[in-house]
Design an enzyme around this catalytic site. Structure first.
Site, PDB file in Angstrom:
ATOM      1  CE  LYS A  35      -1.793   2.539   3.045  1.00 15.24           C
ATOM      2  NZ  LYS A  35      -1.608   3.781   2.259  1.00 15.24           N
TER       3      LYS A  35
ATOM      4  N   GLY B  45       7.008   5.323   7.822  1.00 14.54           N
ATOM      5  CA  GLY B  45       6.174   6.515   7.877  1.00 14.54           C
ATOM      6  C   GLY B  45       6.442   7.277   9.162  1.00 14.54           C
TER       7      GLY B  45
ATOM      8  CB  CYS C 186      13.459   8.936   7.180  1.00 15.84           C
ATOM      9  SG  CYS C 186      14.462   7.821   6.199  1.00 15.84           S
TER      10      CYS C 186
ATOM     11  CD  GLU D 290      10.614  13.586  10.709  1.00 12.80           C
ATOM     12  OE1 GLU D 290       9.469  13.219  11.021  1.00 12.80           O
ATOM     13  OE2 GLU D 290      11.384  12.879  10.058  1.00 12.80           O
TER      14      GLU D 290
ATOM     15  CB  THR E  62       1.260   6.515  11.055  1.00 11.33           C
ATOM     16  OG1 THR E  62       0.844   7.854  10.746  1.00 11.33           O
ATOM     17  CG2 THR E  62       0.318   5.558  10.383  1.00 11.33           C
ATOM     18  N   GLY E  63       3.205   5.003  13.148  1.00 17.01           N
ATOM     19  CA  GLY E  63       3.889   3.781  13.587  1.00 17.01           C
ATOM     20  C   GLY E  63       3.348   3.289  14.922  1.00 17.01           C
TER      21      GLY E  63
ATOM     22  CD  GLU F 273      13.541   1.142   9.259  1.00 12.04           C
ATOM     23  OE1 GLU F 273      13.960   2.156   9.855  1.00 12.04           O
ATOM     24  OE2 GLU F 273      14.193   0.079   9.206  1.00 12.04           O
TER      25      GLU F 273
HETATM   26  P1  NAD Z   1       2.410   8.741   7.494  1.00 12.30           P
HETATM   27  O1  NAD Z   1       2.703   8.006   8.747  1.00 12.30           O
HETATM   28  O2  NAD Z   1       1.382   9.777   7.484  1.00 12.30           O
HETATM   29  O3  NAD Z   1       1.980   7.704   6.341  1.00 12.30           O
HETATM   30  C1  NAD Z   1       2.760   6.581   5.990  1.00 12.30           C
HETATM   31  C2  NAD Z   1       1.864   5.495   5.436  1.00 12.30           C
HETATM   32  O4  NAD Z   1       1.000   5.013   6.459  1.00 12.30           O
HETATM   33  C3  NAD Z   1       0.944   5.945   4.299  1.00 12.30           C
HETATM   34  O5  NAD Z   1       0.913   4.943   3.308  1.00 12.30           O
HETATM   35  C4  NAD Z   1      -0.412   6.073   4.995  1.00 12.30           C
HETATM   36  O6  NAD Z   1      -1.500   5.935   4.115  1.00 12.30           O
HETATM   37  C5  NAD Z   1      -0.341   4.937   5.975  1.00 12.30           C
HETATM   38  N1  NAD Z   1      -1.260   5.031   7.123  1.00 12.30           N
HETATM   39  C6  NAD Z   1      -2.029   6.080   7.522  1.00 12.30           C
HETATM   40  N2  NAD Z   1      -2.726   5.749   8.623  1.00 12.30           N
HETATM   41  C7  NAD Z   1      -2.400   4.478   8.941  1.00 12.30           C
HETATM   42  C8  NAD Z   1      -2.775   3.591  10.008  1.00 12.30           C
HETATM   43  N3  NAD Z   1      -3.621   3.939  10.964  1.00 12.30           N
HETATM   44  N4  NAD Z   1      -2.213   2.361  10.034  1.00 12.30           N
HETATM   45  C9  NAD Z   1      -1.319   1.978   9.078  1.00 12.30           C
HETATM   46  N5  NAD Z   1      -0.922   2.783   8.050  1.00 12.30           N
HETATM   47  C10 NAD Z   1      -1.460   4.021   7.988  1.00 12.30           C
HETATM   48  O7  NAD Z   1       3.821   9.271   7.023  1.00 12.30           O
HETATM   49  P2  NAD Z   1       4.146  10.265   5.828  1.00 12.30           P
HETATM   50  O8  NAD Z   1       3.712  11.638   6.238  1.00 12.30           O
HETATM   51  O9  NAD Z   1       3.623   9.671   4.557  1.00 12.30           O
HETATM   52  O10 NAD Z   1       5.738  10.184   5.781  1.00 12.30           O
HETATM   53  C11 NAD Z   1       6.600  11.077   6.440  1.00 12.30           C
HETATM   54  C12 NAD Z   1       7.192  10.431   7.669  1.00 12.30           C
HETATM   55  O11 NAD Z   1       7.818   9.191   7.331  1.00 12.30           O
HETATM   56  C13 NAD Z   1       8.299  11.258   8.318  1.00 12.30           C
HETATM   57  O12 NAD Z   1       8.142  11.246   9.716  1.00 12.30           O
HETATM   58  C14 NAD Z   1       9.571  10.516   7.947  1.00 12.30           C
HETATM   59  O13 NAD Z   1      10.656  10.720   8.806  1.00 12.30           O
HETATM   60  C15 NAD Z   1       9.096   9.111   7.954  1.00 12.30           C
HETATM   61  N6  NAD Z   1       9.989   8.271   7.167  1.00 12.30           N
HETATM   62  C16 NAD Z   1      10.771   7.361   7.814  1.00 12.30           C
HETATM   63  C17 NAD Z   1      11.663   6.576   7.093  1.00 12.30           C
HETATM   64  C18 NAD Z   1      12.544   5.579   7.776  1.00 12.30           C
HETATM   65  O14 NAD Z   1      13.037   4.682   7.103  1.00 12.30           O
HETATM   66  N7  NAD Z   1      12.778   5.667   9.065  1.00 12.30           N
HETATM   67  C19 NAD Z   1      11.756   6.721   5.711  1.00 12.30           C
HETATM   68  C20 NAD Z   1      10.945   7.662   5.085  1.00 12.30           C
HETATM   69  C21 NAD Z   1      10.052   8.434   5.823  1.00 12.30           C
END
Ligand code: NAD
Length: 467
Positions: free
Chosen positions: A168, A219, A275, A371, A223-224, A241
């Protein structure tokens, strides 16, 4: 406009609904995107579950052939995928091209790994073996900053280990993933990989689905945390991650003119939406003024614009929500520090923010502590390197960090004290498929990439035989 389809059970299908994907450089639609319903998510999980026994029983050599074929097809369509990536994500076409070919390289890397049975003991009384078994259906959830390469942290090891996948992508950058679905449809048996776009509503049901055995999530930390809760009921495996607030620490022996371009790149690549971007920079007081001036000069000379335009160095923010968030942080930083480059938003279409350097700012302000995930860097003055390390470690995040010095021994000693998943010396954010990657504290759980990343897609099974 091209047409896009979901991939469910080996078939390209329409979504239950559709909505446009917006090009962040123009605010115009790139394409109408099919969006899956929860019923379609359930179909995808059922297809992945049905495909699992045969795929798990397929010899690993055959699974490797499939990964190589996917790499081939990504390369053969590299130019088209890169253009689409720029249109949906915003990054300059050169960077998008690098991401697409990097994705193929990540698939190829995993074809070099194996999961051999390890003999732990072979003695008079017993033989003990460690086997690595696939888990079953994997839910792979990806954010919008690197839609292709972050998918390649998950799909190749999951498939190599014998799992099946429901992928997804993020709702604002689904098109490259859907295009990939079209390209790999006939490479893999039906149901082995399913690809769904959503309206930010299917992450939770995918996480909680009783037939999904593991969630591999990239993400935000917020959300994590939801994923962890959602996975708890069935004690699902999770790899998280998450966010970061990487510090770079520059020691007093560094030449600002030489280091500034590398530091700038570390912070502003992908318009800071990385990230492991350097998100706060600690500079020794003896070179602070000169470093700030050098960074400001680079920022002022940087060409921002539509990533498809020749010469663009930085693209827009990927979506309106992030654009608003970064603008708000800059407004706050104008009160807590001094903006010496950027700070303004061009009066034109697109989610553009000029690269912004803020000096005379300290810990305890929003821009330093949060962040930002955008093109704005706080530069903080320090006098004692040990104190700078303590301030870097005071963050709830622990993704990456870097030490910059000509004294390799001193840099190494400080690097051992930085409390994060990755630490770099005289560089930042150097990732490769063979190097395990993961975060400490609120930056995540588990590792991706390398042999460790592969092992996370398996269940360790011990067979202990009496002799
Ligand atoms: P986000 O958490 O909003 O979304 C990430 C994904 O999760 C999307 O596909 C979203 O649709 C999905 N999602 C939304 N609600 C959910 C739920 N309740 N359960 C499961 N999945 C759900 O993140 P974002 O705004 O898309 O990305 C930016 C963030 O990601 C930043 O904090 C960045 O640091 C982090 N990031 C981390 C890494 C890493 O490897 N550590 C890499 C890239 C980005």
């Amino acid at each position: 406009m091209s047409e896009y389809k979901l991939l469910i059970n080996g078939k390209l299908v329409d979504g239950a609904k559709s909505s446009p994907v917006i090009n962040p450089a123009t605010e115009e639609p790139v394409a109408l995107c099919p969006r899956a319903s929860e019923a379609q998510l359930n179909e995808a999980v059922a297809a992945a579950k049905a495909a699992f026994p045969a795929w798990a029983a397929t010899p690993i050599a055959e699974r490797k052939k499939a990964l190589s074929a996917i790499a081939d097809v990504i390369e053969a369509n590299g130019a088209e995928l890169a253009r689409l990536l720029t249109q949906e994500q915003g990054k300059p076409i050169g960077d998008a091209t690098g991401e697409v070919y990097g994705t193929a390289a990540f698939f190829r890397y995993f074809t070099m790994l194996d999961l051999p049975v390890k003999v732990i003991e072979d003695s008079e009384g017993k033989k003990v073996e460690a086997h690595r078994r696939p888990l079953g259906v994997i839910g792979a959830i990806v954010p919008w900053n690197f839609p292709m390469i972050l998918m390649a942290f998950k799909l190749p090891p999951a498939l190599l280990a014998g799992n099946t996948v429901v992928l997804k992508p993020a709702p604002t950058t689904p098109l490259t993933s859907l295009k990939l679905g079209e390209l790999i449809k006939d490479i893999l048996p039906a149901g082995v990989v399913n690809i769904l776009a959503d309206e930010n509503d299917l992450g939770a049901p995918l996480t909680a689905h009783p037939d999904v055995r593991k969630i591999s999530f990239t993400g935000s930390t917020a959300t994590g945390q939801k994923v962890m809760v959602g996975a708890a009921g069935l004690l699902k495996r999770i790899t998280l991650e998450l966010g970061g607030n990487d510090a770079g620490i520059v020691l007093d022996d560094v030449n600002p003119k030489e280091a500034a371009p590398k530091l700038f790149q570390s912070a502003f690549q992908n318009s800071g939406q990385v990230c492991i971007a350097m998100k706060r920079l600690y500079v020794h007081e003896s070179i602070y003024d000169e470093m700030c001036d050098e960074l400001a000069a680079i920022a002022n000379n940087t060409i921002i614009g539509d990533g498809l335009k020749q010469g663009t160095q930085l693209g827009p923010l990927q979506n309106r929500m992030q654009f608003e968030k970064v603008k708000e942080l800059i407004e706050d930083a104008k009160k807590t520090g001094k903006v010496i480059a950027g700070g303004e938003v061009p009066d034109e279409k697109g989610y553009f923010i000029r690269p912004t350097i803020v000096r005379d700012i300290s810990d305890g302000t929003r821009l330093v502590d949060e962040e930002q995930f955008g093109p704005v860097l706080p530069v903080i003055k320090y006098s004692d390197p040990e104190d700078a390390v303590a301030r870097a470690n005071a963050s709830p995040y622990g993704l990456g960090g870097s030490i910059w010095s000509n004294d390799k021994n001193k840099a190494y000693e400080l690097a051992t004290k930085l409390d994060s998943g990755s630490v770099w010396i005289n560089k930042h954010a150097d990732l490769a498929p063979n190097i395990p990657f993961g975060g400490a504290r609120l930056s995540g759980i588990g590792s991706e990439l390398g042999e460790e990343g592969l092992a996370e897609f398996t269940q360790l099974k011990i067979i202990n035989i009496a002799k």
